[in-house]
Design an enzyme around this catalytic site. Structure first.
Site, PDB file in Angstrom:
ATOM      1  N   ASP A   1      -7.824 -41.563  47.461  1.00 33.17           N
ATOM      2  CA  ASP A   1      -8.971 -40.666  47.651  1.00 33.17           C
ATOM      3  C   ASP A   1      -8.486 -39.350  48.237  1.00 33.17           C
ATOM      4  O   ASP A   1      -7.749 -39.351  49.233  1.00 33.17           O
ATOM      5  CB  ASP A   1      -9.963 -41.350  48.602  1.00 33.17           C
ATOM      6  CG  ASP A   1     -11.234 -40.548  48.836  1.00 33.17           C
ATOM      7  OD1 ASP A   1     -11.421 -39.499  48.184  1.00 33.17           O
ATOM      8  OD2 ASP A   1     -12.042 -40.992  49.664  1.00 33.17           O
TER       9      ASP A   1
ATOM     10  N   SER B   1     -19.111 -41.337  52.004  1.00 31.55           N
ATOM     11  CA  SER B   1     -18.919 -39.995  51.476  1.00 31.55           C
ATOM     12  C   SER B   1     -19.831 -38.986  52.201  1.00 31.55           C
ATOM     13  O   SER B   1     -19.732 -38.846  53.421  1.00 31.55           O
ATOM     14  CB  SER B   1     -19.136 -39.999  49.957  1.00 31.55           C
ATOM     15  OG  SER B   1     -18.607 -38.839  49.373  1.00 31.55           O
TER      16      SER B   1
ATOM     17  N   HIS C   1     -11.994 -43.203  45.734  1.00 37.11           N
ATOM     18  CA  HIS C   1     -13.209 -42.869  46.487  1.00 37.11           C
ATOM     19  C   HIS C   1     -14.353 -43.836  46.144  1.00 37.11           C
ATOM     20  O   HIS C   1     -14.621 -44.107  44.979  1.00 37.11           O
ATOM     21  CB  HIS C   1     -13.591 -41.427  46.165  1.00 37.11           C
ATOM     22  CG  HIS C   1     -14.651 -40.861  47.045  1.00 37.11           C
ATOM     23  ND1 HIS C   1     -14.501 -40.730  48.410  1.00 37.11           N
ATOM     24  CD2 HIS C   1     -15.902 -40.392  46.756  1.00 37.11           C
ATOM     25  CE1 HIS C   1     -15.598 -40.199  48.920  1.00 37.11           C
ATOM     26  NE2 HIS C   1     -16.460 -39.987  47.944  1.00 37.11           N
TER      27      HIS C   1
END
Length: 318
Positions: free
Chosen positions: A262, A166, A294
């Site tokens: 995601d 991320s 995610h």
């Protein structure tokens, strides 16, 4: 004004009240470094710089204490996720993840899990500055006689990798780009692993147009929240497609993971495509986990897709 009035609400991550109070809703738990009883992985915390305060957590596998003569091991430098505003290198999520990766007998790596100052108290580019400071500190051990014995003794500076998930994937990419543009003395960066990287852009790509407008807005709003002085969603830090230096990425191989459910998935696909067209001379591989969201691998590290991801990363590191 009541002190419960919200200025920003990025639940379930962070809330900021109009009186300036910051409430982190997750990512605040910490666990101490240890010798993991299950895996024999040892970890310890180090201070990279006092001003600003930049700590890191180091990991060495059991093999470092059992094998002799000592062979040097690949060095993995990891950047945690959390939208630049939550989590740390000492959170249970990342401690457990690094423990598992380092303990994998096929991996056999030394790892440095970088901490960095968080927004909004320390808005971007603080995280980029801290991450670069951490890399320079790590690189100072390449001659084998700096302050940290584990790096001096066990790390092979000719086999260095960056990884992150991320926001940490964003950091890993941007640090690799900086290595390519400026160099990092004593370090040979072979590859980077980007897991569900936090990239975006003003123009939608792929299936982003079909995503709910509110979800798209949160992605860009969080960026502006963490980086108030940014030029926006096409800031090269956030949209590598707008970076004229992309072709100078300082490694020879890149592994990108995306997850089917995601919202950032299409950015990972787009990154892989533009990297191939940028003039960069390396090889990029992209892997999509079907049915997953995610950073699913951090929430459910034993699920099939998470196990497959770890296997793939371990193979990449070797």
């Amino acid at each position: 004004m009541s002190n419960e009035e919200l200025a920003y609400d990025f639940s379930p991550g962070i809330k900021v009240y109009k009186d300036g109070r910051v409430e982190r809703l997750q990512g605040t738990d910490i666990v101490p470094p240890s010798t993991d009883p299950k895996t024999g992985v040892q970890s310890k915390d180090v201070v990279i710089s006092q001003e600003p305060a930049v700590p890191a957590r180091l990991y060495i596998p059991k093999s470092t204490t059992t094998s002799s003569p000592q062979t040097k091991l690949p060095l993995l430098i990891y950047f945690h996720g959390g939208g630049f505003c939550i989590e740390s290198s000492s959170s249970p999520t990342y401690h457990n993840y690094l423990n598992a990766l380092v303990s994998d007998s096929e991996a056999n790596v030394v790892a440095v899990s970088v901490d960095y100052r968080l927004a909004p108290e320390n808005p971007l580019p603080a995280a980029y500055e801290d991450s670069w400071a951490a890399l320079k500190w790590v690189a100072s051990h390449s001659d084998g006689n700096s302050s940290e014995d584990w790096l001096n003794s066990f790390a092979d500076f000719q086999r260095v990798f960056f990884s992150g998930d991320s926001a940490g994937g964003n950091l890993a990419h941007n640090m690799a780009l900086k290595v390519g543009c400026e160099g990092l003395a004593g370090v040979n960066l072979i590859g980077i692993v980007l897991v569900h990287p936090y990239f975006w852009g003003t123009e939608p790509v792929g299936e982003e147009l079909t995503a709910p407008a509110a979800a798209r807005e949160i992605v860009s709003a969080l960026w502006r929240f963490t980086y108030p002085s940014t030029s926006g969603s096409d800031d090269p830090f956030f949209n590598p497609g707008k970076d004229s230096k992309l072709g100078e990425l300082g490694c020879v191989k890149v592994l990108v993971f995306v997850a089917e459910k995601d919202i950032l998935k299409d950015r990972g696909l787009y990154y892989s495509e533009i990297l191939k067209k940028s003039g960069w001379k390396g090889v990029v591989e992209l892997i999509e986990a079907m049915g997953e969201g995610h950073v699913f691998h951090l929430e459910d590290p034993t699920c099939d897709n998470a196990v497959a991801m770890e296997k793939k990363i371990v193979a990449f590191l070797n």
